[in-house]
Design a protein around this motif. Structure first.
Motif, mmCIF file in Angstrom:
data_model
loop_
_atom_site.group_PDB
_atom_site.id
_atom_site.type_symbol
_atom_site.label_atom_id
_atom_site.label_comp_id
_atom_site.label_asym_id
_atom_site.label_seq_id
_atom_site.Cartn_x
_atom_site.Cartn_y
_atom_site.Cartn_z
ATOM 1 N N ALA A 39 28.662 60.199 6.734
ATOM 2 C CA ALA A 39 28.806 59.082 7.675
ATOM 3 C C ALA A 39 30.198 59.021 8.305
ATOM 4 N N GLU A 40 31.232 59.184 7.539
ATOM 5 C CA GLU A 40 32.575 58.938 8.070
ATOM 6 C C GLU A 40 33.409 60.217 8.119
ATOM 7 N N GLN A 41 32.813 61.277 8.572
ATOM 8 C CA GLN A 41 33.595 62.511 8.731
ATOM 9 C C GLN A 41 33.124 63.246 9.993
ATOM 10 N N TYR A 42 34.044 63.433 10.915
ATOM 11 C CA TYR A 42 33.726 64.061 12.194
ATOM 12 C C TYR A 42 34.594 65.311 12.358
ATOM 13 N N VAL A 43 34.072 66.258 13.136
ATOM 14 C CA VAL A 43 34.802 67.513 13.323
ATOM 15 C C VAL A 43 34.983 67.764 14.814
ATOM 16 N N ALA A 44 36.172 68.216 15.192
ATOM 17 C CA ALA A 44 36.439 68.621 16.582
ATOM 18 C C ALA A 44 37.269 69.905 16.540
ATOM 19 N N LEU A 45 37.400 70.543 17.713
ATOM 20 C CA LEU A 45 38.105 71.828 17.773
ATOM 21 C C LEU A 45 39.359 71.720 18.625
ATOM 22 N N PHE A 46 40.298 72.591 18.351
ATOM 23 C CA PHE A 46 41.543 72.602 19.110
ATOM 24 C C PHE A 46 42.013 74.051 19.289
ATOM 25 N N GLY A 47 42.648 74.318 20.441
ATOM 26 C CA GLY A 47 43.319 75.613 20.630
ATOM 27 C C GLY A 47 42.396 76.771 20.921
ATOM 28 N N LEU A 48 41.257 76.498 21.554
ATOM 29 C CA LEU A 48 40.316 77.586 21.845
ATOM 30 C C LEU A 48 40.681 78.313 23.131
ATOM 31 N N SER A 49 40.469 79.622 23.143
ATOM 32 C CA SER A 49 40.603 80.382 24.387
ATOM 33 C C SER A 49 39.267 80.321 25.141
ATOM 34 N N GLU A 50 39.278 80.811 26.372
ATOM 35 C CA GLU A 50 38.068 80.711 27.212
ATOM 36 C C GLU A 50 36.875 81.459 26.588
#
Lengths: 180, 300
Positions: free
Chosen positions: A77-88
């Motif tokens: 319920a209280e854990q989300y994931v996102a991404l950072f620093g991706l190349s094209e």
């Protein structure tokens, strides 16, 4: 609070090579295992997976690291994931596997400007996501007014985002994920 | 008795069927002699195809085959420089003197003939090729810089297919050459071959039923390459070939997969190949060729 997980560090710990290339399913599964262990010990709402040090991500690894991780955490319920620093090209690989699974994730560009959605997201939900990122937490009525939509359409798009774990519903308001 | 299998003068993905036809029955009862004396040229696909034949014979516990080396000094020197003989001497009884390979391969060989048996080999192949690939693809073939990453991804996925599906090891080689007759431009070619179970057997348990009487090598190839199916129930599988196909669409590239008695190709406008060839002479395992042509406008 945001937990940043440096994928380059995990890869180096796993393979002990100087190369920053995420290749093959066994490597992807091992990295996902390390991420899950890091998440299990965290109290942060959002985990930001930092791919800045990763030179190459193949499709099998994109599937193992990102798609399967999203499937593993979707009931938390209280854990989300996102991404950072991706190349094209990394965007492209992740977009491909997530679309295949009908999953989605937010990717934060360098400079931490507005996040980009990758994967399978209905068009209305994309508009709603942009609106939330701009205006902050909204009720369906507020979104309907902002976009000139019916309340039903606004509610559906926000529910879609919540199901995809791209927004968080708290006290009747839909919140953008804390990403910065 | 020994059966002579003549290696075509020019051995590539098309003339490869002549080599397969020379084996006649699989597994062969007789000892085989692969006669390369008259060979004038071989593509990476051809070279690793010969090795695959040797590997498949060893795995079928047949008598160790013979291989006569090319008469032409230039040809045998080139084959040596691609690393071919180093592996051939493990699988064949070589007849004729094979030159010792030099310390470094020729400049048009991006990746010499390399065995792929496990995931670690895929890492090693991609790590080895990445820097050279960038120079060749961008400077010589005029592909945009991001093409290097896609190329490495395609190579990785193609090699992983061996590890994941073949049930045995295989081979990979990458080379640039001038595709004078078919295209009139330089190309880079990835060739991947294994001596494993092939697409039909790999997919049979999970997919044959819905194809009924139509099931065969050709339908198995179509299911894998066009529909993206995999033998694994994991829904994330089977995307590798689909992704390679998408890249190739952007570059006017070609992918051709031969397995058992069929070959399926995604044919770009510059090529005259047929999309699906069936009832070809049987050859064990699977052979993949990915061809990426130089772009018409050079990148500055």
């Amino acid at each position: 609070m945001i937990q940043t997980i440096c994928i380059g560090d995990l890869l180096q710990a796993e393979l002990a090579t100087p190369f920053r290339r995420l290749l093959t399913r066994p490597t992807g599964a091992a990295i996902r295992g390390r991420i899950e262990r890091a998440l299990a010990g965290s109290v942060c709402l959002t985990a930001l997976l930092d791919f800045s040090d990763i030179e190459l991500l193949d499709l099998s690894c994109a599937d193992e690291v990102v798609a399967k991780l999203l499937m593993a955490v979707r009931d938390r319920a209280e854990q989300y994931v996102a991404l950072f620093g991706l190349s094209e090209d990394q965007h492209e690989a992740i977009e491909h596997v997530l679309t295949h699974h009908h999953l989605a994730i937010a990717a934060v560009p360098p400079g931490r400007s507005a996040p980009r959605l990758l994967g399978w997201v209905p068009a209305d939900a994309r508009h709603a996501f942009t609106c939330l990122c701009t205006w902050g937490p909204l009720h369906p009525i507020g979104l309907a007014r902002a976009l000139g939509w019916s309340e039903n359409r606004a509610a559906t798009s926000l529910e879609d985002l919540t199901l995809l774990r791209l927004t968080r519903l708290a006290a009747g308001l839909y919140h953008p994920l804390p990403l910065a | 008795m020994t059966r002579v299998v003549e290696i075509p003068q020019s051995l590539d993905d098309r003339s490869f069927d002549q080599l397969a036809a020379g084996i006649v029955d699989w597994p062969p009862e007789e000892k085989l002699l692969f006669d390369a004396r008259g060979a004038q040229w071989a593509s990476p696909y051809g070279l690793i195809g010969i090795l695959t034949a040797g590997q498949a014979l060893a795995e079928a516990k047949r008598e160790r085959p013979l291989l006569t080396v090319p008469n032409s000094a230039d040809v045998k020197s080139y084959w040596a420089r691609t690393g071919f003989f180093r592996h051939a001497e493990q699988l064949f009884e070589l007849h004729g003197r094979a030159p010792r390979p030099p310390a470094s391969p020729p400049s048009d060989v991006l990746l010499e003939v390399t065995p792929v048996r496990a995931s670690e080999d895929v890492h090693s192949v991609v790590n080895k090729i990445s820097e050279t690939a960038s120079r060749i693809l961008h400077t010589e073939l005029g592909l945009e810089m991001k093409a290097t990453m896609r190329f490495s991804m395609a190579l990785s996925e193609a090699c992983q297919n061996i590890v994941e599906h073949a049930g045995t090891g295989g081979w990979v080689a990458v080379q640039t050459y001038n595709f004078r007759r078919r295209l009139g431009r330089n190309v880079v070619v990835i060739a991947v071959s294994d001596a494993g179970i092939g697409f039909r057997r790999s997919l049979e348990a999970t997919h044959a039923k819905r194809f009924g009487d139509r099931w065969g090598d050709g339908t198995a190839l179509e299911a894998a390459l066009i529909q993206g199916v995999s033998r694994f129930r994991d829904p994330g599988r089977g995307q590798g070939l689909a992704f390679i196909k998408r890249f190739l669409d952007q570059w006017e590239g070609k992918i051709s997969i031969r397995s058992g008695t069929a070959r399926l190709s995604i044919v770009p406008p510059w090529d005259e190949d047929v999309p699906l060839s069936e009832r070809l002479p049987f050859f064990p395992g699977s052979q993949v060729q990915i061809t990426i042509p130089a772009q018409r406008e050079p990148v500055r």
